[in-house]
Write an enzyme that holds these catalytic residues in place. Structure first.
Site, mmCIF file in Angstrom:
data_model
loop_
_atom_site.group_PDB
_atom_site.id
_atom_site.type_symbol
_atom_site.label_atom_id
_atom_site.label_comp_id
_atom_site.label_asym_id
_atom_site.label_seq_id
_atom_site.Cartn_x
_atom_site.Cartn_y
_atom_site.Cartn_z
ATOM 1 N N ASN A 7 106.771 -5.250 -36.270
ATOM 2 C CA ASN A 7 105.803 -4.203 -36.604
ATOM 3 C C ASN A 7 106.443 -2.881 -36.176
ATOM 4 O O ASN A 7 106.448 -2.541 -35.000
ATOM 5 C CB ASN A 7 104.500 -4.476 -35.843
ATOM 6 N N LYS A 14 107.307 -3.331 -32.372
ATOM 7 C CA LYS A 14 106.654 -4.450 -31.678
ATOM 8 C C LYS A 14 107.217 -5.722 -32.282
ATOM 9 O O LYS A 14 107.400 -5.795 -33.499
ATOM 10 C CB LYS A 14 105.147 -4.419 -31.913
ATOM 11 N N ARG A 98 104.969 -6.383 -40.744
ATOM 12 C CA ARG A 98 103.695 -5.726 -41.019
ATOM 13 C C ARG A 98 104.012 -4.480 -41.852
ATOM 14 O O ARG A 98 104.837 -3.650 -41.462
ATOM 15 C CB ARG A 98 103.028 -5.297 -39.717
ATOM 16 N N HIS A 187 93.402 -2.744 -41.546
ATOM 17 C CA HIS A 187 93.094 -3.858 -40.623
ATOM 18 C C HIS A 187 92.843 -5.156 -41.395
ATOM 19 O O HIS A 187 92.189 -6.066 -40.880
ATOM 20 C CB HIS A 187 91.815 -3.579 -39.782
ATOM 21 N N HIS A 215 86.160 -4.785 -36.439
ATOM 22 C CA HIS A 215 87.409 -4.655 -35.681
ATOM 23 C C HIS A 215 87.323 -3.339 -34.913
ATOM 24 O O HIS A 215 87.437 -2.256 -35.492
ATOM 25 C CB HIS A 215 88.624 -4.656 -36.629
ATOM 26 N N GLY A 219 91.559 2.277 -33.308
ATOM 27 C CA GLY A 219 91.030 2.477 -34.656
ATOM 28 C C GLY A 219 89.933 1.438 -34.863
ATOM 29 O O GLY A 219 90.024 0.333 -34.328
ATOM 30 N N ARG A 248 89.297 9.578 -33.790
ATOM 31 C CA ARG A 248 89.040 9.949 -35.191
ATOM 32 C C ARG A 248 87.544 10.081 -35.448
ATOM 33 O O ARG A 248 86.745 9.324 -34.898
ATOM 34 C CB ARG A 248 89.597 8.884 -36.142
ATOM 35 N N ARG A 292 86.567 2.052 -22.025
ATOM 36 C CA ARG A 292 86.309 1.718 -20.612
ATOM 37 C C ARG A 292 85.918 2.967 -19.831
ATOM 38 O O ARG A 292 85.015 2.942 -18.995
ATOM 39 C CB ARG A 292 87.562 1.094 -19.973
ATOM 40 N N GLY A 340 85.602 -4.706 -29.296
ATOM 41 C CA GLY A 340 84.759 -5.791 -29.809
ATOM 42 C C GLY A 340 84.853 -7.051 -28.966
ATOM 43 O O GLY A 340 83.867 -7.761 -28.758
ATOM 44 N N GLU A 341 86.063 -7.321 -28.443
ATOM 45 C CA GLU A 341 86.250 -8.544 -27.652
ATOM 46 C C GLU A 341 85.759 -8.386 -26.224
ATOM 47 O O GLU A 341 85.358 -9.366 -25.591
ATOM 48 C CB GLU A 341 87.746 -8.916 -27.616
ATOM 49 N N ASN A 342 85.822 -7.146 -25.706
ATOM 50 C CA ASN A 342 85.595 -6.975 -24.267
ATOM 51 C C ASN A 342 84.337 -6.227 -23.864
ATOM 52 O O ASN A 342 83.928 -6.298 -22.706
ATOM 53 C CB ASN A 342 86.796 -6.234 -23.644
ATOM 54 N N GLU A 393 96.970 -10.288 -35.060
ATOM 55 C CA GLU A 393 97.556 -9.903 -36.343
ATOM 56 C C GLU A 393 98.951 -10.495 -36.537
ATOM 57 O O GLU A 393 99.323 -10.871 -37.639
ATOM 58 C CB GLU A 393 97.566 -8.372 -36.462
HETATM 59 P P1 ADP Z 1 94.573 -0.843 -30.742
HETATM 60 O O1 ADP Z 1 93.658 -0.432 -31.843
HETATM 61 O O2 ADP Z 1 95.485 0.259 -30.290
HETATM 62 O O3 ADP Z 1 95.246 -2.173 -30.938
HETATM 63 P P2 ADP Z 1 92.922 -2.280 -28.815
HETATM 64 O O4 ADP Z 1 92.453 -3.271 -29.809
HETATM 65 O O5 ADP Z 1 93.781 -2.728 -27.693
HETATM 66 O O6 ADP Z 1 93.601 -1.010 -29.479
HETATM 67 O O7 ADP Z 1 91.589 -1.591 -28.210
HETATM 68 C C1 ADP Z 1 91.660 -0.520 -27.327
HETATM 69 C C2 ADP Z 1 90.232 -0.175 -26.935
HETATM 70 O O8 ADP Z 1 89.653 -1.319 -26.298
HETATM 71 C C3 ADP Z 1 90.138 0.969 -25.940
HETATM 72 O O9 ADP Z 1 89.066 1.841 -26.300
HETATM 73 C C4 ADP Z 1 89.776 0.253 -24.656
HETATM 74 O O10 ADP Z 1 89.030 1.063 -23.805
HETATM 75 C C5 ADP Z 1 88.930 -0.874 -25.177
HETATM 76 N N1 ADP Z 1 88.769 -1.909 -24.150
HETATM 77 C C6 ADP Z 1 89.694 -2.749 -23.634
HETATM 78 N N2 ADP Z 1 89.141 -3.511 -22.640
HETATM 79 C C7 ADP Z 1 87.838 -3.133 -22.539
HETATM 80 C C8 ADP Z 1 86.748 -3.518 -21.706
HETATM 81 N N3 ADP Z 1 86.877 -4.469 -20.777
HETATM 82 N N4 ADP Z 1 85.556 -2.907 -21.902
HETATM 83 C C9 ADP Z 1 85.397 -1.955 -22.815
HETATM 84 N N5 ADP Z 1 86.393 -1.540 -23.639
HETATM 85 C C10 ADP Z 1 87.599 -2.112 -23.497
#
Ligand code: ADP
Length: 421
Positions: A7, A14, A98, A187, A215, A219, A248, A292, A340-342, A393
């Site tokens: 990538n 990457k 990619r 995405h 996602h 972004g 953005r 965060r 979304g995951e965290n 990805e």
């Molecule tokens: P990219 O689009 O660059 O791949 P990521 O998918 O890694 O970025 O997402 C980055 C975002 O995820 C940042 O806004 C970061 O603050 C958020 N993030 C990561 N861990 C957490 C968490 N535990 N709680 C809330 N937001 C989080």
């Protein structure tokens, strides 16, 4: 087989080596052998770092002036007798790249031939900040691994199934026919992967489901996936449209632009920087683009951070409603990407109170969701599921390589959906 996934960005490469096969895809058991990053390409202190499961992270610093040198260095490190993961670079049987923009030319992943390369070149005008670097990676890998087949996996391809009513802007039609100005979406590899995994997790057929994928990373984009086909997505001609993002703006009244340019005497590049770098969570909160930090500031009573958080989640809710209407209902909403995951707070604020759509979040399960795991966070009684699927990805790219190479088409088939010319 071992697939090298590349990538290439403007000053970074990457990479991952992924062991995969048709059987491993079916069993969801592909293995990441190594992953790494070359940063600061073009500077004297370029850095190559590599993580290998079960071993100490590797890092080296030294001048890497351009992408070919970066890929060459990556191959050397991968096959290094002490800290490498390959006995010989010949173990790499295919390379997956990619590629950000495939325009209307690519609706799925393809093996790279001279014709394909020329077509990717033609898409440079649509993604001048990305495609040239992707091409550099392709040329570098081809010259360094001459007999190894190369594949391109596009961010835009999955959304080529959108119907014209979803991708044509309300602008003079000539802008579409002369300049290919339309919505493309991005995405795509992530939306495709997490929708497939969500169907698997629910033990249902993707071809029978209406799924909304969110996602949410730096972004952010959402997609409406109707029986396996993307029928709408929030990003458009560029990744600026749609949701609020880290820096953005997402959706806004386009008439603001000439107005602000005149009032603030902005140049085009200043305007671009405003929209892409100084807006979004960062622009509204004045705190950070990082969710965060926003959540921390919300916790300590910062009103603008709270407003940024509320706008972020409100827009997700609006699109969930819109996409449910577009598909006449939903079976699942999927969250992925760093946020979304965290972020249980974002998932909760975006979905609570959408019971009219059959979405019933389990707040406890949502709050305690362990990191990095596929997980259903809605109640068992919820008509539509709310699901976390960690995206990957690079894995999608490696899998597409195997599928195309094996003569098995990628698992989605895309109708040709051009608008009239
Ligand atoms: P990219 O689009 O660059 O791949 P990521 O998918 O890694 O970025 O997402 C980055 C975002 O995820 C940042 O806004 C970061 O603050 C958020 N993030 C990561 N861990 C957490 C968490 N535990 N709680 C809330 N937001 C989080």
């Amino acid at each position: 087989m071992k697939v090298l996934v590349l990538n290439c960005g403007s000053s970074s490469v990457k990479f991952q080596v992924i062991e995969t096969s048709l059987e491993m895809i079916e069993a969801n058991s592909d293995v990441t052998v190594a992953r790494g990053l070359v940063e600061k390409i073009g500077l004297s202190d370029s850095r190559l770092s590599m993580d290998t499961p079960g071993r100490k992270p590797y890092q080296e610093i030294g001048e890497i002036l351009e992408h070919r040198a970066a890929v060459e260095r990556v191959l050397k490190v991968l096959a290094h007798p002490e800290y490498g993961v390959l006995k010989d670079v010949k173990e790499i049987e295919a390379v997956g790249h990619r590629v950000v923009h495939g325009g209307e030319k690519f609706a799925s992943s393809v093996q790279i031939t001279p014709e394909v390369e020329a077509m990717i070149e033609e898409c440079v005008v649509l993604a001048p900040l990305h495609n040239p670097h992707n091409l550099r990676g392709i040329i570098a890998a081809r010259s360094l691994l001459s007999d190894v087949p190369q594949f391109a996996v596009f961010d835009t391809a999955f959304h080529q199934s959108m119907p014209p009513k979803a991708f044509i802007y309300g602008l003079p039609y000539d802008l579409y026919t002369h300049h290919a100005i339309r919505r493309y979406g991005f995405h795509g590899t992530s939306h495709r992967y997490v929708s497939l995994r969500a169907a698997k997790l629910l033990g249902r057929k993707l071809e029978e489901m209406r799924i909304i994928t969110c996602h949410l990373g730096n972004g952010c984009s959402m997609a409406a996936i109707d029986r396996g086909h993307s029928v709408d997505t929030t990003m458009g001609f560029t990744p600026l449209e749609g949701l609020l993002m880290g820096t953005r703006s997402g959706d806004m009244d386009a008439a603001i632009l000439p107005w602000v340019m005149a009032m603030e005497e902005l140049t085009l590049s200043q305007l671009n920087a405003m929209l892409n770098k100084h807006s979004g969570l960062y622009g509204i909160s004045g705190v950070s683009s990082d969710m965060r930090e926003i959540e921390k500031a919300v916790g300590s009573g910062n009103h603008r951070a709270q407003l940024a958080f509320d706008i972020f989640c409100y827009r997700i809710r609006k699109y969930i409603g819109g996409y449910a209407a577009a598909m006449n209902g939903i079976d699942a909403v999927v969250f992925t990407g760093g946020i979304g995951e965290n972020s249980d707070l974002v998932r909760e604020a975006s979905t609570v109170g959408l019971d009219f759509l059959g979405l019933d979040l389990d707040p406890d399960v949502n709050r305690k969701a362990p990191r990095g795991q596929e997980m259903i966070v809605s109640k068992a009684s919820s008509r539509s599921a709310i699901i976390i699927i960690p995206t990957n990805e690079e894995r999608v790219i490696a899998r597409d390589v195997v599928r195309v190479l094996g003569g098995v088409m990628p698992s989605f088939s895309v109708p040709s959906n051009e608008a009239p010319r």
